[in-house]
Scaffold this active site. Structure first.
Site, PDB file in Angstrom:
ATOM      1  N   HIS A 130      -7.626  -5.579   9.605  1.00  0.00           N
ATOM      2  CA  HIS A 130      -7.159  -5.137   8.302  1.00  0.00           C
ATOM      3  C   HIS A 130      -7.520  -3.670   8.139  1.00  0.00           C
ATOM      4  O   HIS A 130      -8.213  -3.076   8.983  1.00  0.00           O
ATOM      5  CB  HIS A 130      -7.774  -5.978   7.182  1.00  0.00           C
ATOM      6  N   ASP A 160      -3.574   1.268   5.206  1.00  0.00           N
ATOM      7  CA  ASP A 160      -2.295   0.631   4.902  1.00  0.00           C
ATOM      8  C   ASP A 160      -1.245   1.614   4.392  1.00  0.00           C
ATOM      9  O   ASP A 160      -0.100   1.590   4.847  1.00  0.00           O
ATOM     10  CB  ASP A 160      -2.494  -0.460   3.837  1.00  0.00           C
TER      11      ASP A 160
END
Length: 378
Positions: A130, A160
């Site tokens: 992540h 992200d």
């Protein structure tokens, strides 16, 4: 046709999470016709967001890509598209029959955008991860936090969104520009690790110059400098101070009423200076301090929550936030004077545009019925 500088650009998005949808949101915001390929039978949203703003501004079709007929539907869309974007682990699109070799054999002009954490190859390519993991090995997490404390995750903005989706959108646009001369598409391999590392470029320069010599939380821009930090006000809120230059520092001294403070450029005086600033700030409410700084170059501003930001006068005048489907959210950016972007429409229910989109590319009523019978479309 949508308004905006990318009006007329056709994009196929294989639905995923966070960075790839953000890239597609940017393209859609700027006028591209983005078709989002969702599952024929939508599963539960992992974050439980029924109308995720990251899905705004594009149509949705429901396709079962585990069927040959479903794969052919997506390839049919890609045949007529300028861009295809996927955010799967390396090899997944190939196993689906939707990898770049297959797509380019049918549409060599297509720009194929790939979004991964680690990149398409390397020892970690197939590993799960992540944002926090990607920014960790990129060197973008370690510098963030207070001195003597552990690193603080910068939400998932750096991996992200900044180093991921935004970099992918830029890469796609660069490949489209190159296509104007070559006539050929190509694969854009966007890695969140590499994007996050790219965001640290200036730190490497400051380190080499000896400007970033301390540990975490002991430098100019990481909260180490008392004149570049946040402070709590009398009402439990916060202000941000960034008075680096001498003239700006002078204005801040006046706004805070500091009497004969030590030089802000003398690092040995930083602990004492931090106490003086904190004490002065704590005497006032946030809004009172902001009012005192108005019209000066003290570089003192309120620290607003994302939910407060839309009400700030600067953001209201600029229209920085818009209400889309009852959710206040950031407006498309940047601005264009001749081809301004329109306000995006709210996220569509997964699969709701299947018939409309497929009819546009030549599927008949009979074709659609057969695809439904085969379980290939919603």
């Amino acid at each position: 046709m949508k308004a905006g500088p990318l009006s007329g650009l056709k994009v196929v998005e294989l639905a995923g999470l966070a960075p790839a949808p953000f890239a597609c949101m940017i393209l859609a915001d700027l006028g591209a016709d983005v078709v989002r390929v969702d599952r024929a039978t939508p599963g539960a949203d992992v974050l439980g967001i029924p109308a995720d703003p990251l899905a705004r501004g594009r149509r949705s079709i429901g396709v079962n890509t585990k069927t040959p007929e479903g794969v052919e539907v997506v390839l049919g869309l890609a045949d007529r598209a300028d861009v295809l974007i996927e955010g799967f682990r390396p090899g997944v699109a190939e196993r689906m029959g939707l990898g770049p070799e297959v797509v380019h054999s049918r549409n060599p002009r297509l720009v194929y955008g790939r979004m991964t954490g680690w990149g398409q190859d390397g020892p970690l390519a197939a590993a799960a991860g992540h944002d926090i993991n990607y920014v960790g090995i990129a060197g973008a997490l370690e510098p963030i936090g207070r001195a003597g404390e552990r690193p603080v995750p910068p939400l998932n903005f750096v991996g992200d969104f900044g180093g991921g989706g935004l970099l992918l959108a830029m890469g796609v646009l660069a490949a489209l520009h190159e296509r104007t001369s070559s006539g050929r598409g190509q694969v854009v391999d966007a890695s969140m690790v590499e994007g996050a590392a790219l965001l640290t470029t200036s730190l490497h320069g400051m380190r080499a110059a000896g400007v970033w010599a301390g540990e975490r939380g002991d430098n100019l821009l990481d909260g180490g400098a008392p004149f570049y930090d946040t402070y709590e006000t009398a009402d439990g809120k916060y202000v941000a101070i960034g008075a680096i230059e001498m003239r700006f520092w002078g204005d801040l001294v006046n706004v805070l009423g500091l009497e004969d403070p030590p030089s802000h450029l003398d690092k040995a005086q930083w602990p004492k200076l931090r106490e003086l600033i904190a004490g002065a700030v704590a005497k006032h409410s946030r809004d009172d301090l902001v009012a005192r700084a108005e019209g000066t170059d003290a570089c003192l501003t309120p620290v607003l929550s994302p939910w407060e930001a839309a009400a700030h006068p600067q953001n209201k005048v600029r229209g920085t936030f818009v209400d889309i489907g009852g959710t206040v959210q950031p407006a498309p950016a940047p601005r264009f004077d001749r081809t301004p972007a329109e306000t995006p429409h709210a996220p569509r229910t997964a699969g709701v545009d299947t018939e409309e989109v497929l009819t546009e590319i030549g599927f008949t009523t009979e074709d659609l019925a057969a695809l439904r019978t085969a379980g290939a479309i919603a």
